[in-house]
Design a protein around this motif. Structure first.
Motif, short mmCIF file in Angstrom:
data_model
loop_
_atom_site.label_atom_id
_atom_site.label_comp_id
_atom_site.label_asym_id
_atom_site.label_seq_id
_atom_site.Cartn_x
_atom_site.Cartn_y
_atom_site.Cartn_z
N ARG C 373 0.84 -1.19 0.00
CA ARG C 373 0.00 0.00 0.00
C ARG C 373 0.88 1.24 0.00
O ARG C 373 2.03 1.20 0.45
CB ARG C 373 -0.89 0.01 1.24
CG ARG C 373 -2.01 -0.99 1.18
CD ARG C 373 -2.80 -1.02 2.48
NE ARG C 373 -3.55 -2.26 2.59
CZ ARG C 373 -4.74 -2.45 2.01
NH1 ARG C 373 -5.30 -1.48 1.34
NH2 ARG C 373 -5.36 -3.61 2.12
N ILE C 374 0.32 2.36 -0.50
CA ILE C 374 1.09 3.60 -0.55
C ILE C 374 1.62 3.96 0.85
O ILE C 374 2.76 4.39 0.99
CB ILE C 374 0.19 4.76 -1.08
CG1 ILE C 374 -0.38 4.41 -2.45
CG2 ILE C 374 0.96 6.06 -1.13
CD1 ILE C 374 0.64 4.12 -3.52
N GLY C 375 0.79 3.72 1.86
CA GLY C 375 1.20 4.03 3.24
C GLY C 375 2.47 3.29 3.62
O GLY C 375 3.34 3.84 4.31
N ASP C 376 2.59 2.05 3.18
CA ASP C 376 3.79 1.27 3.50
C ASP C 376 4.97 1.68 2.65
O ASP C 376 6.12 1.69 3.10
CB ASP C 376 3.52 -0.22 3.31
CG ASP C 376 2.49 -0.73 4.31
OD1 ASP C 376 2.54 -0.24 5.47
OD2 ASP C 376 1.65 -1.56 3.96
N ILE C 377 4.67 2.01 1.38
CA ILE C 377 5.74 2.43 0.48
C ILE C 377 6.41 3.70 1.01
O ILE C 377 7.64 3.83 1.02
CB ILE C 377 5.18 2.67 -0.95
CG1 ILE C 377 4.78 1.33 -1.57
CG2 ILE C 377 6.20 3.39 -1.82
CD1 ILE C 377 4.08 1.46 -2.91
N LEU C 378 5.59 4.63 1.49
CA LEU C 378 6.14 5.88 2.03
C LEU C 378 6.62 5.71 3.46
O LEU C 378 7.55 6.38 3.90
CB LEU C 378 5.08 6.99 1.97
CG LEU C 378 4.59 7.40 0.59
CD1 LEU C 378 3.60 8.54 0.69
CD2 LEU C 378 5.76 7.79 -0.30
N GLY C 379 5.97 4.80 4.18
CA GLY C 379 6.31 4.63 5.59
C GLY C 379 7.66 3.96 5.80
O GLY C 379 8.37 4.26 6.77
#
Lengths: 315, 291, 597
Positions: C373-379
């Motif tokens: 998910r984008i959240g994990d990619i950025l996180g």
């Protein structure tokens, strides 16, 4: 191009050597040795020591490996533990039966599978293609002995058209031979036919995803021409590989077929050798089959290299 | 060229939109049926796997037991039910073994590259330079037939193919930009393997598992048929075929029934794998010519 | 009726594997008169390519023509049987694809493929057709017209193949020619000759044509009329001059506005010469295996500034980014990040070194893990570099999304649910998550539509002003670099040929290659092509192709100013001229190309 082919040939020889090491190694790392196997339960320490001395088993493994390999190259395949006869003689008398089966099956299955594969590809998405796809998909997963037994039940036991035993005699005429060989050859062909056909189809279909196939289609060319002239030359390499793979797969197919139909062939010899743990016999048979397998693959590779215009006509 | 919004997928998951076909349901049903029999077999089977229930050998269907008796007068039906257990369990164990070796080594070779890759690939190539049956025969010839030898041998033979698939996947995915991005960030090998490469290779690996499972069943039953696999008195489908081939000429189906059962298992599995892979495929240019 | 092609209310649907049909073309009507060139322009997803193929009655796999009439030479071809319709292709209408390299069958000789369609449709025997083909080769300015047909596709260069594909399409003497982005895959310096050849052959044979492209400047050169498309619908249609100079529709105006102003018009302030460089790459030599891609390249990126790296495909610009990032090992030279020597391999660099220099890749699609998910990619970079976890990490992800003008709710999405431009913003946000001093932007806008790309460039500018981050901006697109970079490095065949402040590089004196590059960028002006294609520079440039690892000056085989005996034997050193401008050329300063464009 010549250099690539030579490299490939050298690799083939190397693989053969590695194969020989694996065969020799696999039969050497077992607990105990050939002397124990020969003498069995009734062995005494003295008898073991004498036999080991006689057979040269006290020498280091490396020396024995090269000795064995040297013998192989010169055609000396050792002596069978079970029959005490030279392995070469035993193999020679059986080789023809196996070879005949395999050659007949190859002669039938290779052209048939290519034709069916191309036909199926030409009808991609149509009813012919879907039916063939389903049938072959199922056929691939059916064990050879099932095919063999069904054929035997129908054609030999019930209809009595064909012979259930593939044991031919020298005095057999053509029809007697045909009656005897029809079922094993059919079984063996079935085993590889489905796979080769599917791979031919998918190799050709795969080529159809390339832009140059769209380009060719937009020239208004008929499907036949697209498949045979445009796609096939580019699919040649994977198809050759699959043919080689399947021809060598016949080795395992032959083992089953020879058992089902009682063919006195090379693979029966091998299976008997395995049952009796007749090491020299196993080693010799394995080397022969391994060499055939490697040779077939090598041939496919060399042919693919020769068929590739990028290698044939450098920049 | 392509616009992501046009064909936007609602959710990226291996099982997104199962899109079951009739064939898939049928094949899945058969597999489920055998699985249930394998789990609850001993409670369902009317007799023990080695019990001799009749003095009449090769009794036809309906006599003695539901499916007749075998060469020793044992109940074919009961042996069949016990046999599915052996057959499925052995296939599962060998496939798991092959995946443990194959996937680990394959991905390791793809990520570590260099000498490790060269050495492992060469060894695997040498093993693949043999017909797999031959390799198994040599090993069994050397070590004799026992379940352990059998399972390890077949697992080893199967792992060469798994190795090739995993290594290719590892290489293909390993050069993709998102893995490069992780590498540029300074991520370690373990992260790259478990978080970047593995989740993206699940679909092909699942398909490969199915194929190896099928192959394992065929392989093991083939060995049993040769008398080199599972040994009596245990019930195994391949073995049952071997025991009862002689009955074929006496009108008995005791050899054909287990053979057909093996076929039902492997064909179903193959159909299921094919369905799993086909979901991704589209049309070809050839089909468009006729439209 | 003089119209070759009339399309009425065309509808085409497409279906992703296993999905349901969605409309791609939603009722488009058009007509092409005899001898006329109609351009279809639009962004990706506009349906321009689909419409062009539909004019042959063809739909790509996964698509189908679901409605409308297609009149070709006075009959509705959708009413014909599939067999009769197929017989028109390669006979009355023929097709030129985007990539010739992919469109020629690698297993067949070129000549055979060129005459295949007319031979099959019975337009003549092989000997006559081959003679006609050789004539075509000659008209298309192909070298060795008599023998080129005997070659295999891999033996011929990309630009030549593209022209050979034109010959292949023209060999059947079609009434209608479809050109589907035929020069998009080419470098600008190669594009000119191909474009000129296409234009001449169409005029010469009087063929009607549909020209599909996203590049307005190219359209200005070849089209008589333009049809603007958006999301499968027609937006505006009119004569070329009217669309270019007086667009009526809002969307057309947006498209025009996004087209970059010509490079030499932009004036630049030299911003930050005083600051210490965040990247200092010294004498870098690198390559893969036996191949040397970069030789002796030195580049500095001052803090909070933009250094543009320009060059055509194969010049080594992406390799430079990978070497700086530590992904490709360098063979010789040294990289300093923020004043400290950095290990050549990313594995040996400590996290705070890695943190300072982030990379953003060209293909937004493949740079994001589709299963995260984008959240994990950025996180992940937040956790990796700054140790942020849980709530703090979540908050920061939201901030990053807002920083790149995306809603916070995107954190729960997968990359597959985002558009190309949005994905590239996520890529940028991931780089920003490390709080870097410099970002390596490797062709970050090349795969995007013009309007979307302009948005990303604006975002890059804003971020630079807001965060003080520096960029090494790698691109083949001169106009973008010129409008954006403080300093520029021009690469050719793995060597620096010119570098300096952007203003100095884009004004005389030029390196001959820079001059060629500048004059090759298509302009919106009609008639520009004729003016530029006939110059000595363009002719000399099309005579040779890029040679990597040449002994002397790598450009010497394509240069009009070549000094034989010097240029082809001795590699010219970088020489400092005025204003910090450096040029690698043997020509005396006074003789360097200096005239305006």
């Amino acid at each position: 191009m010549h250099r690539i082919i030579l490299t490939r040939l050298a690799q083939g020889v190397l693989t053969l050597l590695l194969a020989s090491i694996i065969i020799f190694g696999a039969t050497e790392i077992l607990p105990g040795d050939v002397a124990e196997a020969i003498l069995g339960q009734s062995r005494t320490e003295e008898a073991l020591a004498t036999l080991r001395e006689e057979m040269g088993l006290n020498r280091p493994a490396i020396v024995r490996y090269f000795d064995w390999l040297g013998g192989m190259v010169q055609g000396d395949l050792g002596t069978s533990l079970a029959t005490k006869r030279p392995v070469a003689d035993m193999i020679e008398s059986r080789m023809w039966n196996t070879l005949r089966l395999a050659l007949l099956a190859a002669a039938i299955s290779v052209p048939l599978s290519l034709a069916l594969g191309l036909w199926s590809a030409m009808r991609a998405g149509g009813r012919v293609d879907k039916t063939l796809a389903m049938t072959t998909l199922a056929l691939i997963a059916v064990p050879e002995f099932f095919i063999g037994l069904i054929l035997m039940k129908v054609f030999a036991v019930e209809l009595k058209w064909l012979s259930a035993s593939a044991n031919t005699r020298p005095y057999f005429d053509f029809w007697q031979n045909a009656r005897a060989l029809a079922l094993p050859v059919a079984t063996l062909s079935f085993a590889v036919l489905a796979h080769m056909m599917r791979m031919t189809r998918s190799s050709v279909i795969n080529i159809f995803t390339s832009p140059y196939m769209e380009m060719a289609a937009l020239k208004g060319l008929p499907k036949r021409r697209l498949v045979v002239l445009h796609a096939l030359p580019n699919a040649l390499s994977p198809i050759l590989t699959v043919i080689a793979l399947n021809l060598s797969y016949m080795v395992s197919g032959v083992i089953i077929v020879e058992t089902v139909f009682g063919v006195p062939g090379l693979t029966r010899l091998l299976v008997d050798g395995v049952t009796l743990r007749d090491i020299p016999l196993i080693q010799a048979c394995a080397m022969i089959f391994g060499a055939v397998y490697i040779l077939l693959n090598l041939l496919a590779d060399v042919l693919s290299i020769m068929a590739n215009p990028r290698l044939r006509y450098p920049k | 060229m392509s616009d992501a919004t046009e064909f936007a997928k609602p959710r990226a998951s291996v099982f997104a939109g199962l899109r079951l076909t009739r064939t898939a349901i049928f094949a899945g049903g058969i597999l489920l049926f055998w699985l249930v029999l394998a789990l609850f077999g001993p409670w369902i089977a009317p007799h023990g796997e080695a019990d001799i229930i009749s003095t009449k050998t090769f009794a036809p269907i309906g006599e003695g037991g539901w499916l007749g008796t075998d060469k020793l007068g044992r109940d074919v039906f009961s042996r069949l039910i016990y046999g599915v257990r052996t057959t499925l369990l052995l296939a599962l164990v060998t496939t798991v073994i092959s995946f443990t070796f194959g996937v680990t080594l394959g991905f390791a070779a793809a990520i570590l590259k260099g000498w490790f890759d060269i050495v492992v690939s060469r060894i695997v190539e040498a093993f693949m330079a043999f017909p797999s049956t031959l390799l198994a025969l040599v090993v069994i010839g050397a070590f004799g037939t026992s379940i352990t030898v059998l399972v390890l041998t077949v697992g080893l033979v199967l792992s060469t193919s798994v190795f090739r698939v995993s290594r290719a996947l590892g290489y293909d995915i390993g050069v993709m930009d998102f893995v490069e991005a992780a590498r540029a960030r300074g991520e370690g090998t373990w992260w790259i393997l478990t978080r970047e490469i593995l989740p993206n290779s699940m679909a092909p690996l699942i398909a490969e598992f199915g194929l190896r499972f099928t192959f394992s069943i065929l392989f093991l039953s083939g060995l049993s048929f040769l008398g080199l696999g599972v040994q009596e008195p245990a019930a195994d489908w391949g073995l049952m075929v071997q025991e009862n081939v002689g009955g074929l000429f006496l009108g008995s189906s005791a050899a054909l029934i287990p053979a057909a059962c093996i076929a039902s298992l492997t064909v179903s599995m193959n159909l299921l794998v094919d369905w799993f892979q086909q979901r991704q495929q589209g049309e070809t240019v050839l089909e468009k010519i006729d439209q | 009726m003089s119209d070759i092609l009339t399309i009425k209310n065309l509808r085409v649907e497409g279906r992703p594997p296993g999905g349901t049909y969605v409309p791609i073309v939603k009722g488009v009507s058009l007509n092409v008169a005899k001898g006329e060139v109609l351009a279809l322009i639009g962004e990706s997803g506009s349906g321009k390519s689909t419409i062009s193929l539909a004019s042959m009655g063809f739909a790509r796999p996964g698509c189908r023509i679901s409605g409308g009439e297609i009149w070709l030479n006075g009959r509705d071809i959708m009413k014909l049987s599939p067999h009769d319709r197929h017989a028109l292709r390669g006979n009355e209408v023929s097709y030129v694809a985007q990539s010739a390299a992919a469109s020629f069958n690698p297993a067949l000789r070129i000549g055979k493929q060129v005459i295949e369609a007319p031979l099959w449709h019975g337009a003549g025997d092989a000997a006559t057709l081959t003679a006609t083909a050789v004539d075509l080769y000659r008209k298309l300015d192909l070298p060795n017209p008599d023998t080129v047909g005997n070659k295999f596709p891999h033996q011929v260069s990309g630009g030549q193949l593209q022209r050979l594909m034109a010959a292949m399409a023209m060999s059947c003497g079609p009434d209608l020619l479809i050109l589907d982005e035929p020069t998009t895959a080419l470098d600008v310096t190669t594009q000119i000759e191909v474009l000129k050849a296409f234009k001449d052959i169409i005029r010469d044979q009087g063929t009607a044509a549909i020209y599909v492209t996203h590049d307005l400047a190219v359209v200005a050169q070849v089209a008589d009329r333009i049809l603007v498309l958006k999301n499968g619908e027609m937006v505006e249609e009119g004569p070329t001059a009217q669309i270019l100079h007086d667009p009526q529709h809002e969307y057309t105006r947006t498209l025009m506005a996004a087209v970059r102003p010509a490079p030499h018009l932009v004036d630049h302030v030299d911003a930050s010469a005083a600051q210490a460089p965040v990247i200092s790459a010294r004498n870098i030599t690198a390559g893969y295996g036996a191949l040397t891609i970069l030789s002796d390249v030195s580049v500095d990126v001052p803090a909070a500034s933009v250094v543009g790296v320009i060059g055509e495909s194969g010049c080594g610009k992406s390799t430079l980014a990978r070497v700086v990032a530590g992904l490709t090992p360098l063979r010789e030279g040294e990289i300093k990040l923020d004043g400290k020597v950095a290990a050549p391999s990313v594995k040996d660099r400590p996290r705070d070194t890695l943190k300072d220099c982030q990379i953003v890749f060209q293909m937004a699609d493949t740079a994001l893990n589709p299963r995260q998910r984008i959240g994990d990619i950025l996180g992940r970079p937040l956790e990796f570099y700054q140790g942020l976890k849980g709530r703090a990490r979540l908050d920061k992800v939201g901030e990053l999304l807002e920083l790149v003008d995306l809603p916070r709710s995107f954190a729960s999405r997968f990359p597959g649910e985002l558009s190309g431009g949005q994905k590239q913003r996520i890529n940028l946000a991931r780089a920003l998550a490390a709080d870097p001093k410099v970002i390596l932007c490797d062709e970050v806008t090349s795969a995007l539509d013009t309007v979307v790309a302009a948005g990303v460039i604006d975002l890059l500018k804003t971020l630079k002003d807001k965060l003080g981050v520096a960029y090494m901006f790698i691109s083949h697109d001169l106009s973008t670099v010129a409008s954006f970079a403080d300093e520029v490095v021009v690469l050719y065949a793995g060597r620096v040929v010119e570098k300096g402040p952007s203003k100095a590089v884009f004004s005389p004196p030029f390196h001959p290659y820079t001059k060629l590059l500048l004059s090759s960028v298509p302009e919106m002006r009609q008639g520009w092509l004729e003016g530029v294609a006939d110059t000595g520079e363009a002719k000399a440039a099309s005579a040779g192709s890029v040679v990597i690892g040449a002994k002397g000056c790598p450009f010497s085989n394509r240069c009009t100013h070549v000094i034989s005996g010097t240029c082809d034997t001795v590699a010219p050193p970088l020489r400092v001229l005025s204003d910090g401008l450096e040029i690698a050329c043997h020509l005396p300063t006074g003789e360097l190309p200096d005239r305006g464009l």
